[in-house]
Design a protein around this motif. Structure first.
Motif, PDB file in Angstrom:
ATOM      1  N   ALA A  32       5.524  -3.102  -0.617  1.00 49.20           N
ATOM      2  CA  ALA A  32       6.458  -1.982  -0.491  1.00 49.20           C
ATOM      3  C   ALA A  32       7.464  -2.202   0.637  1.00 49.20           C
ATOM      4  O   ALA A  32       8.548  -1.617   0.629  1.00 49.20           O
ATOM      5  CB  ALA A  32       5.690  -0.692  -0.259  1.00 49.20           C
TER       6      ALA A  32
ATOM      7  N   ASP B 107      -0.280  -3.864  -2.032  1.00 51.92           N
ATOM      8  CA  ASP B 107       0.833  -2.958  -2.308  1.00 51.92           C
ATOM      9  C   ASP B 107       1.513  -2.480  -1.042  1.00 51.92           C
ATOM     10  O   ASP B 107       2.734  -2.263  -1.017  1.00 51.92           O
ATOM     11  CB  ASP B 107       0.328  -1.762  -3.120  1.00 51.92           C
ATOM     12  CG  ASP B 107      -0.148  -2.191  -4.505  1.00 51.92           C
ATOM     13  OD1 ASP B 107       0.295  -3.264  -4.961  1.00 51.92           O
ATOM     14  OD2 ASP B 107      -0.963  -1.455  -5.103  1.00 51.92           O
ATOM     15  N   GLU B 108       0.752  -2.300   0.036  1.00 48.17           N
ATOM     16  CA  GLU B 108       1.352  -1.849   1.302  1.00 48.17           C
ATOM     17  C   GLU B 108       2.359  -2.869   1.818  1.00 48.17           C
ATOM     18  O   GLU B 108       3.391  -2.508   2.385  1.00 48.17           O
ATOM     19  CB  GLU B 108       0.257  -1.625   2.340  1.00 48.17           C
ATOM     20  CG  GLU B 108      -0.724  -0.515   1.980  1.00 48.17           C
ATOM     21  CD  GLU B 108      -1.792  -0.358   3.037  1.00 48.17           C
ATOM     22  OE1 GLU B 108      -1.413  -0.018   4.183  1.00 48.17           O
ATOM     23  OE2 GLU B 108      -2.964  -0.584   2.736  1.00 48.17           O
TER      24      GLU B 108
ATOM     25  N   THR C  95       1.288 -12.973  -4.697  1.00 49.08           N
ATOM     26  CA  THR C  95       0.670 -11.643  -4.814  1.00 49.08           C
ATOM     27  C   THR C  95       0.187 -11.200  -3.446  1.00 49.08           C
ATOM     28  O   THR C  95      -0.513 -11.936  -2.750  1.00 49.08           O
ATOM     29  CB  THR C  95      -0.503 -11.688  -5.795  1.00 49.08           C
ATOM     30  OG1 THR C  95      -1.458 -12.678  -5.369  1.00 49.08           O
ATOM     31  CG2 THR C  95      -0.027 -12.030  -7.206  1.00 49.08           C
TER      32      THR C  95
END
Length: 230
Positions: free
Chosen positions: A122, A118-119, A115
């Motif tokens: 992407a 998000d940056e 994990t």
């Protein structure tokens, strides 16, 4: 009378050239010492040359102690967790660092189940414009906590294979060359003196046979004279 003459002939044989056994024994020891010195010197030179030449073929291969791949992964691992907004810049640096090198990263992806912000997610998986290697054996994988990078080592492996072939050829040339040198040395130290010695023995044998023949003729003449006197 005949036995006395033959005994004198046998005593005269020890005065013929080459009948000194002590000198012959010294010559054999000298030849053995010279041959041993020659062989050991040439074998030592062969070993020294091979030890000096062999490392030269590893100068153009992949450096054995290259920690840049592991260091980049560790830096990007920390960047993804501490400064996700700088991960894009770090990824660009990662690709450009290997632009002029023979090996380069062609893939960067997340470890299964990892994990990340998000940056960072992407931007992954990332692939190089050069693409993967044609052979899977040329791919080297490096892994950190959450990232996996794959590097293309096609060219270093080709250079390494070429250097191994050249090294094998050089070793063969050295072995053949030193074998010829050693053969010439043995010929000069042992075979040529033996040929001279055999030639002298042949001459001595012919001289001895001629002397025996002359003595036999002389003894027959003396026997004939003794018979006439009787």
């Amino acid at each position: 009378a005949r036995a006395g003459r033959f005994t004198k002939l046998v005593k005269l044989l020890r005065f013929l050239p080459g009948q000194d056994l002590g000198a012959a024994n010294g010559t054999a020891k000298k030849m053995s010492s010279t041959l041993l010195t020659s062989v050991s010197t040439r074998v030592s030179c062969l070993i020294i040359v091979m030890v000096m030449v062999m490392p030269l073929f590893s100068m153009w291969t992949y450096p054995e102690q290259d920690w840049s791949m592991k260091s980049f992964l560790d830096v990007m691992e920390k960047t993804s967790s501490r400064a996700p907004n700088k991960f894009s810049w770090q990824l660009t640096e990662f690709g450009s660092f290997y632009a002029e090198k023979d090996y380069y990263p062609y893939s960067l992806r997340l470890v299964a189940g990892a994990t990340v912000p998000d940056e960072v997610a992407a931007l992954l998986p990332w692939s190089s414009e050069k693409g993967p290697p044609n052979r899977a054996a040329n791919s080297v994988q490096m892994e950190s906590g959450s990232l996996v990078a794959e590097f293309d080592f096609s060219k270093p492996n080709q250079i390494d294979s070429l250097m191994n072939v050249l090294l094998l050829l050089v070793v063969m040339v050295l072995m053949v060359g030193f074998s010829l040198i050693l053969s010439n040395s043995v010929s000069a130290i042992v075979l040529q003196p033996l040929e001279k010695l055999l030639l002298q023995v042949r001459k001595m044998a012919s001289t001895i046979f001629q002397s025996v023949t002359d003595m036999a003729v002389t003894m027959e003449d003396d026997d004939d004279e003794d018979d006439e006197d009787d």
